[in-house]
Design an enzyme around this catalytic site. Structure first.
Site, short mmCIF file in Angstrom:
data_model
loop_
_atom_site.label_atom_id
_atom_site.label_comp_id
_atom_site.label_asym_id
_atom_site.label_seq_id
_atom_site.Cartn_x
_atom_site.Cartn_y
_atom_site.Cartn_z
N LYS A 223 2.26 2.23 -5.18
CA LYS A 223 2.94 1.72 -6.39
C LYS A 223 2.14 2.01 -7.65
CE LYS A 223 3.06 -2.37 -4.51
NZ LYS A 223 2.74 -2.06 -3.10
N ASP B 280 0.81 -1.23 0.00
CA ASP B 280 0.00 0.00 0.00
C ASP B 280 0.84 1.27 0.00
OD1 ASP B 280 -2.29 -1.69 0.29
OD2 ASP B 280 -1.90 -1.77 2.45
N GLN C 252 2.05 -5.81 -3.27
CA GLN C 252 2.39 -5.93 -1.83
C GLN C 252 3.74 -5.26 -1.55
OE1 GLN C 252 1.31 -9.28 -3.34
NE2 GLN C 252 -0.67 -8.36 -3.06
N GLY D 293 -4.30 -3.83 -4.47
CA GLY D 293 -5.23 -2.80 -4.91
C GLY D 293 -4.44 -1.57 -5.25
N HIS D 294 -4.45 -1.17 -6.51
CA HIS D 294 -3.68 -0.01 -6.91
C HIS D 294 -4.63 1.12 -7.30
CE1 HIS D 294 0.00 -2.74 -7.92
NE2 HIS D 294 -0.21 -2.59 -6.65
P1 IMP Z 1 -3.02 -12.70 1.37
O1 IMP Z 1 -2.04 -12.14 0.42
O2 IMP Z 1 -4.45 -12.36 1.04
O3 IMP Z 1 -2.83 -14.17 1.62
O4 IMP Z 1 -2.76 -11.99 2.80
C1 IMP Z 1 -1.58 -12.19 3.54
C2 IMP Z 1 -1.15 -10.92 4.25
O5 IMP Z 1 -0.71 -9.98 3.28
C3 IMP Z 1 -2.27 -10.23 5.04
O6 IMP Z 1 -1.71 -9.61 6.18
C4 IMP Z 1 -2.76 -9.16 4.09
O7 IMP Z 1 -3.36 -8.07 4.77
C5 IMP Z 1 -1.46 -8.77 3.42
N1 IMP Z 1 -1.65 -8.23 2.08
C6 IMP Z 1 -1.92 -8.92 0.95
N2 IMP Z 1 -2.01 -8.09 -0.10
C7 IMP Z 1 -1.75 -6.86 0.36
C8 IMP Z 1 -1.65 -5.57 -0.26
O8 IMP Z 1 -1.80 -5.41 -1.48
N3 IMP Z 1 -1.37 -4.54 0.57
C9 IMP Z 1 -1.16 -4.69 1.90
N4 IMP Z 1 -1.23 -5.86 2.51
C10 IMP Z 1 -1.52 -6.94 1.75
#
Ligand code: IMP
Length: 510
Positions: free
Chosen positions: A85, A82, A292, A109-110
């Protein structure tokens, strides 16, 4: 020009760039000297890197930007995701010939703000808003075809031309049972849950590793698709028992639904590795867009509180099908403070009114899940680690405007363990990471609104010192500064502005 000859030419110019980089070491040392300058302003409350810390700041030569020295540029999140990017990719995409997503899925989410329009993209690379930029969903991405086709519909509804999108035939598909398993897995973990986005990311990557995954190319053959779904479901019977009566698990229903998606995606499916190499061979600019952030990396992040892919720069090679030598620059996108979504250690986390204030000012709510983000001060211990594991060559510091109005700003330069142990480096041990707290250097804040500032020299002195401190501590120059949500609300630093001659424009002029 034959591909090999073109690449040889690009390779030769990179050697030149490396030599030039070495000669710029002096410039970086000059930067280090400025840490001392900031400490003089602040007096004794500010330990310099040299005095107060046992470790010297990392010193890296700043990158040399010419259109031939940076055909391959990787853009990664250098915190917990977040960081902004999407906006940086959108800015670089304007000058790039291709943008390639290389990992993650619609857990990302961009957000891109264009005038009065806001675009929220989860899967389609942020470059899609630029008509002539090839946009690739690479083999390392996990694709939920429903989300992808909905995103395509929405873009078309808003008159965005999506014909430049290509989806790797080798990318893996998120299936309905992956989402069910994600939900069930988190429920089973109870208090220990990771706080996933519940988009099925982990189970999908697990199937990929177990060689039970369904790939985009499988959507084009009904018989193969059905066979693979049966094989994938078989070992999951027990875990999926709570969903036994769920119609979404019916073999025929899944097959028909996914064949429909396949039909809709067919024109976009391609051998994306070849497409990317064609551009690199021609010396064109390719941006590899990460999702991420480094501290959510499954190998290098705060495991198990991580995502199930590798958001670090090295994964761009695997997830897009290029080699390390195809990458010329690595930009780390950071926020001027810290945020994290989901569970897991966050040594500089704030709570109470201060946290609420930063959260509200920064609009720190998840693009994907709407969850309130945890917020904290900037963590330079973690950032220096991110710089190492990504080989960062430049930083893009976003949301600096959010910090206007604070008397003092805290910058974490070291961790302290529960028994007093000091950590100058990011601790590898999970237990330690959970218990350390940040030690801070206090820097003066500024009161001015920054949203209209477009030149680095017009920033308040305190804001410049804040940025300089970050850059010096981490040993990476700053290329771009974000001062508002809009795409024009940025400041290109001298290092970043050198890029202006790159990519499409330069190729056209050549
Ligand atoms: P998953 O990727 O849905 O399996 O989530 C695993 C961890 O990564 C969790 O703590 C999510 O909140 C975090 N996470 C996954 N995608 C994002 C992102 O795009 N931004 C911030 N945190 C993320």
């Amino acid at each position: 020009m034959p591909a090999q000859a073109a690449r040889a030419r690009v390779g030769a110019s990179r050697v030149g760039a490396a030599r030039e980089g070495t000669s710029r070491l002096g410039a970086a040392c000059e930067g280090a000297a400025q840490v001392g300058a900031v400490s003089t302003i602040l007096g004794s409350c500010l330990p310099t890197c040299g005095e107060g810390h046992t470790r010297k700041p990392r010193v890296r030569p700043p990158p040399a930007y010419t259109h031939l020295t940076m055909p391959g540029i990787v853009l990664v999140g250098a915190q917990w995701g977040d960081e902004g990017k999407g906006k940086v990719t959108d800015l670089l995409a304007e000058r790039a010939d291709a943008v390639v997503r290389f990992q993650g899925g619609n857990n990302a989410g961009h957000t891109i703000v264009r005038g009065r329009q806001t675009f929220k993209l989860h899967l389609i690379p942020s470059g899609i808003l630029h008509k002539n930029t090839l946009c690739v969903i690479g083999n390392g991405v996990v694709v939920d075809p429903k989300v992808l086709t909905d995103e395509l519909d929405e873009l078309r509804r808003r008159r965005v031309d999506t014909r430049s999108l290509r989806i790797s035939a080798n990318a893996h598909l998120i299936m309905p049972y992956h989402m069910m398993l994600d939900h069930a897995g988190e429920a089973k973990l109870g208090k220990l849950q990771i706080g996933t986005t519940r988009r099925g990311i982990g189970p999908c990557y697990a199937d990929k590793a177990a060689r039970l995954g369904i790939r985009v190319q499988d959507l084009l053959d009904e018989k193969i698709l059905k066979k693979k779904i049966v094989a994938a479901l078989e070992p999951k019977r027990l875990s999926l028992r709570p969903f036994a009566k769920d119609p979404r698990l019916d073999l025929q229903t899944i097959t028909e639904e996914y064949l429909t998606y396949g039909h809709r995606m067919a024109n976009y499916i391609a051998d994306t590795v070849r497409l990317v190499h064609e551009r690199l061979d021609a010396g064109q600019t390719v941006v590899f867009e990460g999702a991420q952030g480094a501290l959510l990396d499954i190998d290098h992040g705060t495991y198990p509180f991580v995502t199930s892919s590798n958001p670090v720069a090295g994964a761009a090679c695997v997830g897009a099908g290029v080699g390390p030598k195809d990458i010329d620059e690595v930009w780390g996108v950071i926020k001027a403070y810290g945020t994290r979504v989901g569970a897991g250690p966050f040594p500089t986390e704030l709570d109470g009114d201060l946290a609420d204030e930063i959260r509200e000012r920064g609009g720190e709510y998840g693009t994907t899940t709407g969850r309130a983000r945890r917020v904290g001060w900037i963590d330079l211990v973690a950032l220096r680690y991110a710089a190492q594991i990504n080989s960062l060559t430049a930083l893009a510091v976003m949301k600096l405007d959010v910090l206007s109005g604070f008397d003092r700003l805290c910058v974490c330069t070291r961790y302290r363990g529960p028994e007093g142990a000091e950590f100058d480096d990011f601790p590898y041990h999970q237990t330690m990471l959970h218990h350390v707290t940040g030690e801070y250097v206090d820097l003066p804040g500024w009161s001015e609104d920054l949203t209209e500032v477009r030149e680095e020299s017009d920033l308040p002195a305190a804001a410049r010192d804040y940025l300089q401190f970050i850059s010096d501590f981490v040993g990476v120059p700053i290329a771009l500064i974000g001062v508002g949500p809009g795409r024009e609300e940025v400041i290109w630093t001298e290092a970043g502005a050198g890029m202006a001659g790159s990519g499409k424009a330069a190729s056209a002029a050549a």
